[in-house]
Design an enzyme around this catalytic site. Structure first.
Site, PDB file in Angstrom:
ATOM      1  N   TYR A  47       0.845  -1.200   0.000  1.00  0.00           N
ATOM      2  CA  TYR A  47       0.000   0.000   0.000  1.00  0.00           C
ATOM      3  C   TYR A  47       0.875   1.242   0.000  1.00  0.00           C
ATOM      4  CZ  TYR A  47      -5.014  -0.393   0.039  1.00  0.00           C
ATOM      5  OH  TYR A  47      -6.309  -0.523  -0.365  1.00  0.00           O
ATOM      6  N   GLU A  49      -0.470   4.811  -0.523  1.00  0.00           N
ATOM      7  CA  GLU A  49      -1.251   6.041  -0.773  1.00  0.00           C
ATOM      8  C   GLU A  49      -0.367   7.258  -0.565  1.00  0.00           C
ATOM      9  OE1 GLU A  49      -4.751   5.785   1.649  1.00  0.00           O
ATOM     10  OE2 GLU A  49      -5.688   4.341   0.320  1.00  0.00           O
ATOM     11  N   ASP A 193      -6.314  14.237 -25.042  1.00  0.00           N
ATOM     12  CA  ASP A 193      -6.256  12.818 -24.667  1.00  0.00           C
ATOM     13  C   ASP A 193      -5.546  12.109 -25.822  1.00  0.00           C
ATOM     14  OD1 ASP A 193      -6.720  10.130 -24.332  1.00  0.00           O
ATOM     15  OD2 ASP A 193      -8.812  10.366 -23.708  1.00  0.00           O
ATOM     16  N   THR A 219      -3.384   6.676 -22.041  1.00  0.00           N
ATOM     17  CA  THR A 219      -3.212   5.341 -21.479  1.00  0.00           C
ATOM     18  C   THR A 219      -1.754   4.962 -21.735  1.00  0.00           C
ATOM     19  OG1 THR A 219      -3.850   4.362 -23.587  1.00  0.00           O
ATOM     20  CG2 THR A 219      -5.583   4.577 -21.933  1.00  0.00           C
ATOM     21  N   LYS A 222      -1.429   1.365 -25.306  1.00  0.00           N
ATOM     22  CA  LYS A 222      -1.753   1.322 -26.737  1.00  0.00           C
ATOM     23  C   LYS A 222      -0.439   1.453 -27.506  1.00  0.00           C
ATOM     24  CE  LYS A 222      -6.521   2.886 -26.083  1.00  0.00           C
ATOM     25  NZ  LYS A 222      -6.705   3.519 -24.767  1.00  0.00           N
ATOM     26  N   ARG A 228      -1.283  -1.958 -18.798  1.00  0.00           N
ATOM     27  CA  ARG A 228      -2.589  -1.287 -18.837  1.00  0.00           C
ATOM     28  C   ARG A 228      -2.640  -0.216 -17.749  1.00  0.00           C
ATOM     29  NH1 ARG A 228      -6.931  -2.466 -21.571  1.00  0.00           N
ATOM     30  NH2 ARG A 228      -5.693  -4.033 -22.625  1.00  0.00           N
TER      31      ARG A 228
END
Ligand code: DSN
Length: 426
Positions: A47, A49, A193, A219, A222, A228
């Site tokens: 974790y 954060e 984008d 992203t 691609k 991903r």
């Protein structure tokens, strides 16, 4: 625990499917083995954060190193002042930018989904169309190019807080400078984008959005060929112009507002194993090998477009500047839905797609979208595109003939055997 052979056997089948078929989904690619290895490791247990050096959990000093490396490499690729590598996806990246700069009910202006846009650019079924007031521009019916006059007229009419450019099914480059000009005139911010063409922009093969757009999102899976995920970038940080403040009432720099929008705004713990894989992918993009790849992507797309035109297929805008093309199948008397299904029988994977001014629904569509990023990763060159187009054409022209489709499938499987995929996995 006992090894879960049920799941691993299914994963193995997916590997074989990817190996045997022609992958033409424009948003897909094949990551390197090291990118995949980085995604399956102990960092998934952590974790973290917060951000490197300012976390809400102990024991983050190691994952800080990979996250910082990912940030530094991404900044180097695009010459940036700011990068956030935590968004779990492109949709999350776009949501975070919206959260950072918009208030509920604000006007936004994006490319219509049915004209090649994206769900997160204002679609009624997405947060962007539900929380904000969406307006759209489109493409010119005759040419298939973005209708900049329409964009400018809409911007002047509705005075949006944000103009969104970028697309998921548009094969031409963008005039970012023109969009920025009208944005400045009406007091809007601009978000590009670049999820689809990011890898080509990284190598200077398409127009650079960063000097003209306040925010750039993408992203990473691609054309960037990473794991991903999503990213948010700014070439120059700036003070937010709408007087938006943080929870303590302080006017903050956009970098700060964007970081807070990702976490704690819309996400909890970052996926540090995926961020490690992003760092590896960004390192690969900085290499000369990737420059060769990106140039080959464009050459392959142009060779494919030419082969389709020679067979009387109607490519929207009559060609491509990037890695993809959108084909209107109406002169071939087959719907996008049927084409996707028939190609699937022949082990050719693609997706149905609405074409501009489509008369069919999004579930049926008149079009199909093809991209060459994945095939190029497999080592295919311009001359291989003719085989691919022939296989597609034979399948579509014999949609009802099982025997012919079976024969095409066999030819496809034999052809793809020349381009090994993940041989290390045998
Ligand atoms: N689903 C992606 C694409 O295929 O373009 C966009 O989110």
């Amino acid at each position: 625990m006992q090894r879960d052979t049920l799941v691993f056997d299914i994963i193995r089948k997916e590997l074989e499917r990817q190996r045997h078929g022609i992958e033409l989904i424009a948003s897909e690619n094949f990551t390197s083995l090291q990118v995949m290895q980085a995604m399956g490791n102990v960092m998934t247990n952590k974790y973290a954060e917060g951000y490197p050096g300012r976390r809400y959990y102990g024991g983050c000093e190691i994952v800080d190193q990979t996250e910082q490396l990912a940030i530094d490499r991404l900044k180097q690729i695009f010459n940036l002042e700011y990068a956030n590598v935590q968004p779990h996806s492109g949709a999350q990246a776009n949501a975070a930018v919206c959260l950072a700069v918009l208030q509920a009910g604000d006007d936004i202006l994006g490319l219509d989904l049915s004209m090649g846009g994206h769900l997160t650019h204002g679609s009624a079924v997405n947060f962007s169309g539900k929380l904000y007031k969406p307006h759209f521009y489109g493409v010119i019916r005759e040419t298939g190019y973005v209708d900049y006059e329409m964009l400018e007229a809409k911007a002047r009419e509705v005075k949006p807080k944000m103009i969104i450019c970028g697309a998921s099914a548009y094969s031409r480059d963008w005039d970012y400078a023109r969009i920025r000009k009208v944005a400045d005139e009406v007091g809007a911010l601009v978000m590009a984008d670049i999820a689809h063409p990011a890898g080509l922009i990284a190598k200077g093969l398409l127009n650079d959005p960063f000097d003209h757009c306040h925010f750039v999102t993408s992203t990473t899976h691609k054309t960037l060929r990473g794991p991903r995920g999503g990213i948010i970038m700014m070439r120059k940080d700036f003070e937010n112009p709408f007087g938006l403040t943080d929870t303590k009432g302080n006017i903050r720099m956009m970098s700060n507002l964007l970081d807070m929008a990702v976490f704690p705004g819309i996400q909890g713990g970052p996926l540090e194993h995926v961020i490690a894989a992003k760092a590896i992918a960004f390192g690969e993009i900085l290499s000369e090998e990737y420059t060769v790849y990106a140039k080959q992507v464009i050459s392959n797309a142009q060779a494919m477009a030419k082969a389709f035109v020679e067979k009387d297929y109607h490519i929207i805008s009559n060609g491509t500047d990037n890695h993809l093309m959108l084909i209107d199948l109406r002169n071939k008397n087959i719907s996008g839905k049927k084409a996707e299904q028939v190609l699937g029988v022949a082990d050719i994977t693609a997706n149905k797609n609405m074409v501009p001014f489509d008369d069919k629904s999004a579930f049926v569509t008149s079009g199909v979208r093809f991209g060459v990023a994945a095939l190029t990763t497999r080592g295919m060159k311009e001359n291989d595109m003719q085989f691919v187009v022939n296989a597609i054409d034979t399948s579509l022209m014999n949609a009802g003939d099982e025997a012919i489709l079976k024969k095409v499938k066999q030819q496809v499987n034999e052809y793809m055997a020349q381009f090994p995929l993940y041989p290390e996995m045998d």
